[in-house]
Design an enzyme around this catalytic site. Structure first.
Site, PDB file in Angstrom:
ATOM      1  N   SER B  21       0.833  -1.210   0.000  1.00 13.12           N
ATOM      2  CA  SER B  21       0.000   0.000   0.000  1.00 13.12           C
ATOM      3  C   SER B  21       0.863   1.253   0.000  1.00 13.12           C
ATOM      4  O   SER B  21       1.880   1.330   0.674  1.00 13.12           O
ATOM      5  CB  SER B  21      -0.869  -0.016   1.249  1.00 13.12           C
ATOM      6  OG  SER B  21      -1.641   1.148   1.308  1.00 13.12           O
ATOM      7  N   LYS B  45      -3.754   2.133  -2.129  1.00 13.32           N
ATOM      8  CA  LYS B  45      -3.381   3.290  -1.324  1.00 13.32           C
ATOM      9  C   LYS B  45      -4.265   3.306  -0.073  1.00 13.32           C
ATOM     10  O   LYS B  45      -5.449   2.971  -0.166  1.00 13.32           O
ATOM     11  CB  LYS B  45      -3.601   4.559  -2.156  1.00 13.32           C
ATOM     12  CG  LYS B  45      -3.393   5.859  -1.429  1.00 13.32           C
ATOM     13  CD  LYS B  45      -1.937   6.153  -1.175  1.00 13.32           C
ATOM     14  CE  LYS B  45      -1.775   7.241  -0.113  1.00 13.32           C
ATOM     15  NZ  LYS B  45      -0.388   7.383   0.341  1.00 13.32           N
ATOM     16  N   CYS B 131       0.274   3.923  10.211  1.00 18.71           N
ATOM     17  CA  CYS B 131       0.828   5.061   9.480  1.00 18.71           C
ATOM     18  C   CYS B 131       1.454   6.050  10.452  1.00 18.71           C
ATOM     19  O   CYS B 131       0.793   6.527  11.368  1.00 18.71           O
ATOM     20  CB  CYS B 131      -0.237   5.776   8.660  1.00 18.71           C
ATOM     21  SG  CYS B 131       0.441   7.218   7.818  1.00 18.71           S
ATOM     22  N   ASN B 193       5.223  -1.878   8.670  1.00 16.99           N
ATOM     23  CA  ASN B 193       5.094  -0.564   8.052  1.00 16.99           C
ATOM     24  C   ASN B 193       6.418   0.173   8.277  1.00 16.99           C
ATOM     25  O   ASN B 193       7.390  -0.400   8.777  1.00 16.99           O
ATOM     26  CB  ASN B 193       3.906   0.191   8.668  1.00 16.99           C
ATOM     27  CG  ASN B 193       3.358   1.266   7.728  1.00 16.99           C
ATOM     28  OD1 ASN B 193       4.134   1.947   7.048  1.00 16.99           O
ATOM     29  ND2 ASN B 193       2.063   1.430   7.691  1.00 16.99           N
ATOM     30  N   THR B 194       6.455   1.439   7.934  1.00 15.60           N
ATOM     31  CA  THR B 194       7.717   2.185   7.991  1.00 15.60           C
ATOM     32  C   THR B 194       8.152   2.481   9.423  1.00 15.60           C
ATOM     33  O   THR B 194       7.345   2.543  10.340  1.00 15.60           O
ATOM     34  CB  THR B 194       7.566   3.530   7.254  1.00 15.60           C
ATOM     35  OG1 THR B 194       6.439   4.216   7.789  1.00 15.60           O
ATOM     36  CG2 THR B 194       7.382   3.317   5.774  1.00 15.60           C
ATOM     37  N   GLY B 245      11.815  -3.400   2.492  1.00 15.30           N
ATOM     38  CA  GLY B 245      13.112  -3.355   1.813  1.00 15.30           C
ATOM     39  C   GLY B 245      13.381  -4.434   0.789  1.00 15.30           C
ATOM     40  O   GLY B 245      14.539  -4.676   0.436  1.00 15.30           O
ATOM     41  N   THR B 267       8.855   0.170  -1.564  1.00 13.39           N
ATOM     42  CA  THR B 267       9.776   1.188  -2.059  1.00 13.39           C
ATOM     43  C   THR B 267      10.527   0.722  -3.307  1.00 13.39           C
ATOM     44  O   THR B 267      10.876   1.540  -4.156  1.00 13.39           O
ATOM     45  CB  THR B 267      10.736   1.576  -0.924  1.00 13.39           C
ATOM     46  OG1 THR B 267       9.934   2.019   0.177  1.00 13.39           O
ATOM     47  CG2 THR B 267      11.666   2.693  -1.310  1.00 13.39           C
TER      48      THR B 267
END
Lengths: 259, 304
Positions: B21, B45, B131, B193-194, B245, B267
């Site tokens: 996403s 998204k 998020c 997630n990040t 990654g 990414t």
């Protein structure tokens, strides 16, 4: 969509590199598809030593030899690594990306360039020249040593008055006899304050103005949403909207951009 | 033998690769680069009840091994998505995964009950409890075990669609949060997630991102993701989907050995839009050469 119609990530060879001044280089890469398809105002994304690709406005094309040209000003590690490439080195390239200038509906053009905007404006000038469309190029630089991509017929200014008109692009624009430009539009590529000032000048003179926006980009193809710029959205019932510089832009009508 | 098919619970995928996403929008752009039906799935998204304009100013900062973003969940809102994009996603020939974000339990409940009305067009709901770019947003819910439990339980009552819970790595004990999600009725856990990060411009002494902080993604976070997948897979009975990654087929295999049933690419698509094509070809070569089903790798990690 057939396979041949799909967009690709290309491997392109650096054919020639010229140094234009202390920190600016002019590079040509062989990629016949991009050379054929690119129109002025579009950009390419070129791989570098860092993680993400770097966007460059197409500066020229040579369709017969399958070449496209970009100007590279060395700013950080990424642009330095591209400027350090040797002829024969390969890069990954996406392009042509974004929407270029739409020249339809106008009979003459004033092309205004500052900073690295001189490169896409060069392509626009070549394109209009080939079609025999009346246009004038206006360039603004800080000083003489910064001057690149200049031709004798251009209207030139320098901030310190080294060469050309002492002042900025708008001072150059004020010297033009606008009665000679029928059904004219202004196309401007340069730093934000310059595009804002040129847009205001065009509005004052009842000329349509298109600006090419620049934002820090990641993907260049519209999937990450990091390169948005702020456009007026009153017509849609809201104060503003965020649109992708890479996909809906980079060229926008001046009056839609919220600077 | 020699298949790259996998299963996430009852959902059969023709490849372990799912577009993550926020790195593929709704598929429109990438479908002009390759046939997305080679993928196991595409995760939309992140959607919210109302449209979001996202954050202002600079939204991206590059690092040596990846990037930080602070998009701030810019999205057209769930109603616009249903009207304009859901049917399109169903034409792509891959599993349709809808990423759901929110600020409160009420937001998540509202989203899930609305999307459940279109359950025939949706293969799974991926619940974004992670998020990092929205103030008072979903990451705060995803960091508290009790809140994760509460929001997953509430959604579970509203839908039979598979609920994949995407967790934030910005916590001290990922296992306990993943376990709470499982016990509350989750069908799979997506990790990670990040990572919350900051990049400073040393000339201006200000953060590059105008949101100050952003979510770090790319190859630099892969070891963190692998560790979290391995930790969670060891205590969960539901599938884990790895994310973080992935740039090569070896990365996919590493995630599967750690315990992932499927693997997301995020990414990597921003750097090379056709990266999933290359990874798919390499995975097919790998299973042929080794004469194995890719799914047999899941959870084969032997710890020291």
């Amino acid at each position: 969509m057939t396979v041949s119609e799909l967009n690709k990530e290309y491997r392109a060879v650096l054919v020639e590199k010229k140094q234009l001044n202390e920190d600016t280089f002019y590079l040509s890469f062989r990629c016949p598809d991009i050379a054929q398809k690119a129109i002025p105002g579009q950009f390419v994304n070129i791989s570098c030593s860092n993680f993400l690709k770097r966007p460059f406005g197409v500066a020229s094309t040579d369709v017969a030899n399958g070449l496209f040209y970009v100007g590279v000003k060395t700013i950080g590690k990424g642009t330095n690594s591209i400027a350090s490439l040797n002829e024969g080195d390969m890069v990954d390239v996406l392009g042509p990306l974004g929407n270029g200038f739409n020249f339809e509906g106008f009979d003459s053009f004033i092309l205004v360039a500052g900073g690295t905007g001189v490169f896409p404006i060069n392509f626009a000038s070549e394109y209009l020249q080939a079609k025999n469309v009346k246009h004038t190029v206006v360039q603004g630089f800080r000083c003489k040593s910064q001057i690149v991509m200049n031709r004798p017929e251009y209207v030139l200014s320098t901030d310190n008055g080294d060469v050309g008109i002492h002042g900025n692009c708008c001072d150059c624009l004020d010297t033009l006899d606008l009665s000679l430009y029928k059904n004219c539009a202004v196309c401007c590529v340069g730093p934000l304050p310059m595009m804002k000032a040129v847009g205001a000048w065009a509005t004052k003179n009842n000329l349509k103005c298109f600006v090419s926006m620049e934002q820090r980009m990641a993907c260049g193809i519209g999937i990450c949403l990091v390169c948005v710029c702020k456009l007026n959205a009153e017509a849609e019932g809201q104060e503003f909207k965020h649109v992708r510089c890479c996909k809906e832009g980079p060229v926008f009508p001046y009056e839609e951009v919220i600077f | 033998m020699s298949s790259i098919n996998v299963k996430v619970g009852d959902l059969a995928l023709n490849s372990p690769l799912i577009l993550a996403s926020g790195t593929c929008n709704f598929g429109h752009e990438l479908s002009s680069y390759y046939d997305l039906s080679i993928l196991g799935g595409l995760s939309s998204k992140g959607l919210t009840l109302l449209p979001r304009l996202g954050n202002e100013g600079c939204r991206v900062a590059e690092t040596e091994c990846g990037m930080l973003n602070s998009v701030g969940l810019q999205n057209p809102g769930v109603e616009s998505f249903i009207k304009n994009d859901l049917d399109y996603m169903n034409t792509l020939g891959t599993k349709v995964i809808i990423n759901v974000a929110g600020h409160s339990i009420e937001d998540y409940v509202g989203m899930v009950s609305r999307l459940d009305q279109f359950s025939s067009k949706i293969d799974a709901l991926e619940i974004n409890l992670s998020c990092p770019n929205v103030r008072a947003g979903c990451m705060s819910i995803g960091s508290e075990r009790d809140q994760v439990s509460e929001v997953v339980s509430a959604m579970r009552k509203l839908t039979k669609l598979p609920l994949w819970i995407k967790l934030t790595p910005n916590v001290t004990d990922i296992k306990s949060i993943a376990y709470a999600a499982q016990e509350a009725g989750a069908d799979a856990i997506v990790l990670i997630n990040t990572l919350l990060g900051m990049v400073i411009d040393i000339k201006t002494r200000r953060p590059v991102l105008h949101n100050n902080t952003g979510g770090y993604s790319g190859p630099g976070i892969k070891p963190v993701a692998i560790r979290m997948v391995a930790e969670c897979a060891s205590v969960l009975s539901i599938p884990v989907i790895g994310c973080g990654g992935v740039m090569t087929y070896e990365d996919v295999i590493e995630f599967m050995i750690a315990g992932a049933s499927a693997v997301q690419i995020g990414t990597g698509s921003l750097v090379h839009p056709t990266l999933p094509v290359k990874i798919t070809e390499d995975l097919i070569d790998y299973v042929k050469k080794n004469d194995i089903d890719l799914s047999s790798l899941t959870g084969t990690l032997r710890m020291w």
